[in-house]
Enzyme design. Structure first.
Site, short mmCIF file in Angstrom:
data_model
loop_
_atom_site.label_atom_id
_atom_site.label_comp_id
_atom_site.label_asym_id
_atom_site.label_seq_id
_atom_site.Cartn_x
_atom_site.Cartn_y
_atom_site.Cartn_z
N GLU A 202 8.17 -0.15 10.58
CA GLU A 202 6.73 -1.26 9.85
C GLU A 202 6.39 -2.19 10.14
O GLU A 202 8.05 -2.58 9.77
CB GLU A 202 5.81 -0.14 8.21
CG GLU A 202 6.64 1.41 8.61
CD GLU A 202 6.56 1.28 6.99
OE1 GLU A 202 5.51 2.45 6.53
OE2 GLU A 202 7.48 1.10 6.25
N LYS B 291 7.44 -6.04 8.44
CA LYS B 291 8.06 -6.80 7.16
C LYS B 291 7.19 -7.63 6.98
O LYS B 291 6.49 -8.12 7.21
CB LYS B 291 8.95 -7.09 6.87
CG LYS B 291 9.80 -7.56 5.98
CD LYS B 291 10.92 -8.64 6.72
CE LYS B 291 11.46 -8.88 5.32
NZ LYS B 291 10.60 -10.66 4.26
N ARG C 143 7.62 -6.62 -3.64
CA ARG C 143 8.34 -4.65 -3.80
C ARG C 143 7.08 -4.52 -5.17
O ARG C 143 7.24 -5.22 -6.19
CB ARG C 143 8.99 -4.60 -4.13
CG ARG C 143 9.50 -3.24 -3.49
CD ARG C 143 9.15 -2.63 -2.06
NE ARG C 143 9.25 -1.08 -1.70
CZ ARG C 143 10.21 -1.01 -1.12
NH1 ARG C 143 11.46 -1.30 -1.00
NH2 ARG C 143 10.38 0.30 -0.95
N ARG D 285 10.80 -3.35 -8.29
CA ARG D 285 11.04 -2.59 -7.75
C ARG D 285 13.07 -2.84 -8.94
O ARG D 285 13.31 -1.69 -8.78
CB ARG D 285 12.18 -2.82 -6.61
CG ARG D 285 12.91 -4.42 -6.28
CD ARG D 285 13.24 -4.79 -4.87
NE ARG D 285 14.11 -5.13 -4.99
CZ ARG D 285 15.29 -5.65 -4.22
NH1 ARG D 285 14.96 -5.07 -2.69
NH2 ARG D 285 16.27 -6.12 -4.17
N GLU E 180 3.70 -3.46 -1.21
CA GLU E 180 4.61 -4.77 -1.26
C GLU E 180 3.32 -5.28 -1.12
O GLU E 180 2.15 -5.52 -0.64
CB GLU E 180 5.14 -5.08 0.57
CG GLU E 180 5.48 -6.70 0.03
CD GLU E 180 6.97 -6.85 -0.10
OE1 GLU E 180 7.47 -7.88 -0.10
OE2 GLU E 180 7.91 -5.33 -0.26
N PHE F 62 3.22 1.37 1.38
CA PHE F 62 4.06 2.06 2.40
C PHE F 62 3.87 3.99 1.64
O PHE F 62 4.29 4.12 3.08
CB PHE F 62 5.42 1.28 1.97
CG PHE F 62 5.91 0.39 2.57
CD1 PHE F 62 4.78 -0.48 3.09
CD2 PHE F 62 7.05 -0.50 1.07
CE1 PHE F 62 5.56 -2.05 2.81
CE2 PHE F 62 7.11 -1.73 1.40
CZ PHE F 62 5.94 -2.87 2.51
#
Length: 159
Positions: free
Chosen positions: A23, A25, A30, A45, A70, A110
């Site tokens: 994937e 970046k 996050r 996170r 993200e 994601f």
């Protein structure tokens, strides 16, 4: 309730391996999106709640859900990490409202970790990605990240 998200792994060069997906970046931070009993909350996170910083993401899905992704600010020059950090650090309502207009965010999803009250983390990742692909995103500030299976060299794309 908190779930530690999987972390990104980087390699010095692209490679191909059928055991991996690749994937792009995203240069943001996050974000876990939680909608439980209709209530939306956003977390980093590190378990820092940041719900108030991103009002454009406070749009409900049709069902309760827990997403991993993200959050980033994008503009004519691409993704701007400094802009998303400015959004993250904003605490006053008026400043947040102003930044929402001048530096809107995109939540790049994601993974889906829970859906309709069911935990999905034990499912294989590609099954979760299939479920995620079938869910309507609630507005233009949400998108699902593209991925390539097995061929890392083919993933040399610019977001």
């Amino acid at each position: 309730m908190f779930i530690d998200p999987m972390l990104l792994a980087t390699e010095p060069a692209p490679f191909s391996d059928s055991h991996y997906i690749f994937e792009p970046k995203i240069d943001g931070h996050r974000l876990l999106f939680s909608q439980q009993s209709g209530r939306i909350r956003l977390y980093t996170r590190h378990e820092t709640e940041c719900t108030q910083q991103y009002p454009e993401l406070l749009v409900p899905f049709d069902d309760d859900i827990l997403l991993d992704g993200e959050v980033a600010c994008t503009g004519p020059e691409g993704v701007d990490f400094e802009e998303v950090m400015t959004r993250f650090k904003a605490s006053k309502d008026q400043r947040i409202k102003e930044l929402t207009g001048t530096s809107p965010v995109t939540y790049v999803v994601f993974d889906i970790l829970q859906y309709k009250g069911e935990g999905l983390r034990k499912m294989p990742l590609l099954q979760r990605k299939e479920i995620l692909a079938g869910i309507r995103m609630p507005n233009q500030h949400f998108c699902v990240i593209p991925f390539v299976e097995g061929a890392g060299e083919a993933c040399l794309i610019r977001w």
